[in-house]
Scaffold this motif. Structure first.
Motif, short mmCIF file in Angstrom:
data_model
loop_
_atom_site.label_atom_id
_atom_site.label_comp_id
_atom_site.label_asym_id
_atom_site.label_seq_id
_atom_site.Cartn_x
_atom_site.Cartn_y
_atom_site.Cartn_z
N HIS A 186 0.80 -1.22 0.00
CA HIS A 186 0.00 0.00 0.00
C HIS A 186 0.84 1.28 0.00
O HIS A 186 2.04 1.25 0.23
CB HIS A 186 -0.97 -0.01 1.20
N ASP A 191 4.38 0.21 5.07
CA ASP A 191 4.93 -0.21 6.36
C ASP A 191 5.85 -1.40 6.12
O ASP A 191 6.09 -1.80 4.98
CB ASP A 191 3.79 -0.55 7.33
N ASP A 211 5.39 -4.56 6.66
CA ASP A 211 4.73 -5.71 6.04
C ASP A 211 4.62 -5.53 4.53
O ASP A 211 4.85 -6.46 3.75
CB ASP A 211 3.34 -5.90 6.68
N SER A 212 4.28 -4.32 4.10
CA SER A 212 4.15 -4.03 2.66
C SER A 212 5.49 -4.17 1.92
O SER A 212 5.54 -4.72 0.82
CB SER A 212 3.63 -2.60 2.44
N ASP A 215 -0.80 -6.85 1.01
CA ASP A 215 -1.08 -6.07 2.22
C ASP A 215 -2.10 -4.95 2.00
O ASP A 215 -2.21 -4.07 2.83
CB ASP A 215 0.23 -5.51 2.81
N HIS A 272 -6.59 -7.86 5.19
CA HIS A 272 -7.50 -6.78 5.58
C HIS A 272 -8.92 -7.12 5.15
O HIS A 272 -9.16 -8.13 4.50
CB HIS A 272 -7.06 -5.47 4.94
N LYS A 319 -3.57 5.71 6.63
CA LYS A 319 -4.42 5.09 5.63
C LYS A 319 -5.71 5.87 5.45
O LYS A 319 -6.33 6.29 6.42
CB LYS A 319 -4.76 3.65 6.04
MG MG Z 1 0.31 -2.67 6.16
#
Ligand code: MG
Ligand code: MG
Ligand code: MG
Length: 305
Positions: free
Chosen positions: A8, A12, A14-15, A72, A95, A203
């Motif tokens: 995204h 972050d 994780d992305s 992600d 998500h 976000k």
């Molecule tokens: Mg994330």
């Protein structure tokens, strides 16, 4: 032509790690893929990549005519502007179902776990592909980050299991200590502008036509924000005005006390108060036990908007 894999906007850990780990897996399976990113790395992600000797994926913000995998996220508001001109081959995410659509069939690995890299780990296992030591290290860190060292209510048994297995492959014995080191890096908020802080992990959501932006800063001690509240509120107001948002929220999450201080700049104050059953005091409220934007903030806002 190479297939791009990215996470995204305002990425972050994780992305970023997810783009790298999924790209490695896909390449082992015979596809030609390249990990990319939609924005700058945050200090925590830089720390993680440095620790295990990885370079940042290449910055790329337009994808018209390209084939892509998303990791992600699956929200239009977190996508590149020209996402409709790209072909989405697959989505790997943890998500809620987003508002992106495709015109051809796609691969989807979507599971209600605490981290996308937990799903990527399960994909490695599914395909029987070995995970290199250093890759296991950054995947482990991504899980520790997204689950706030297993403290977040989003954390599942699958996340702890994946994290422990990755720690073993990476040869990291005290992975919780490494997690704390990560969050200490993340807690350094002094050498960034207030606007950078608001947007560091931010976000946007479309809630019944209203644009609602939610930022989160996870730190080991909330006193780092003493003396900067007024400036944070001004920065939030600027982000709200410039992005024509209805609401900008900032969650200051104390990972030791396990709760969040909520800062609000909004045209819909009463909706925010109803969502969390609170009375704002100078546009602030303490939300005990609240650590997860995804699970403890967004669903309650969506109901009100
Ligand atoms: Mg994330
Ligand atoms: Mg994630
Ligand atoms: Mg997070």
């Amino acid at each position: 032509m190479s297939i791009y894999i990215f996470g995204h906007t305002t990425p972050d850990s994780d992305s970023i790690v997810g783009a790298i780990s999924l790209s490695y897996l896909k390449n082992q399976l015979g596809e030609d893929t390249t990990p990319t990113r939609q924005g700058e790395l945050n200090p925590e992600t830089k720390f993680i990549l440095n620790r295990f000797g990885f370079k940042a994926p290449e910055l790329k913000t337009t994808y018209a005519g390209e084939r892509v995998y998303l990791i992600d996220f699956m929200e239009r508001s977190q996508s590149p502007k020209d996402i409709d001109e790209a072909t989405i081959l697959g989505i790997i995410d943890h998500h809620k179902l987003g508002d992106l659509t495709t015109d051809s069939p796609l691969e989807m690995w979507v599971r209600p776990v605490g981290c996308s890299n937990t799903i990527v780990k399960q994909m490695f296992d599914y395909y029987g592909v070995e995970i290199p030591k250093d890759l296991a290290g950054i995947m482990m860190c991504a899980i520790l980050s997204d689950t706030v060292i297993f403290k977040s209510p989003t954390c599942t048994k699958e996340d702890t299991k994946a994290c422990k297995e990755l720690a073993q492959i990476a040869g990291v014995e005290d992975y919780k200590a490494l997690g704390m080191e990560m969050f200490t890096v993340k807690s350094n908020v002094l050498n960034a502008t207030k606007e950078e802080l608001v947007l560091r992990d931010f976000k946007d959501f479309n809630m019944g036509g209203a644009k609602v932006g939610v930022g989160q800063l996870e730190v080991v001690d909330l006193t780092v924000f003493d003396n900067m509240k007024d400036e944070l509120f001004s920065a939030m107001q600027k982000v709200k005005d410039e992005g024509e948002r209805d609401t900008v929220l900032l969650l200051l999450t104390d990972i030791i006390k396990e709760g969040s201080q909520l800062l609000v700049v909004s045209d819909s104050i009463s909706k925010i108060e109803r969502a969390f059953n609170i009375n704002l005091d100078r546009n602030e409220a303490w939300l005990p036990k609240v650590m997860s934007r995804k699970k403890q903030i967004i669903p309650f806002l969506e109901k009100q908007f």
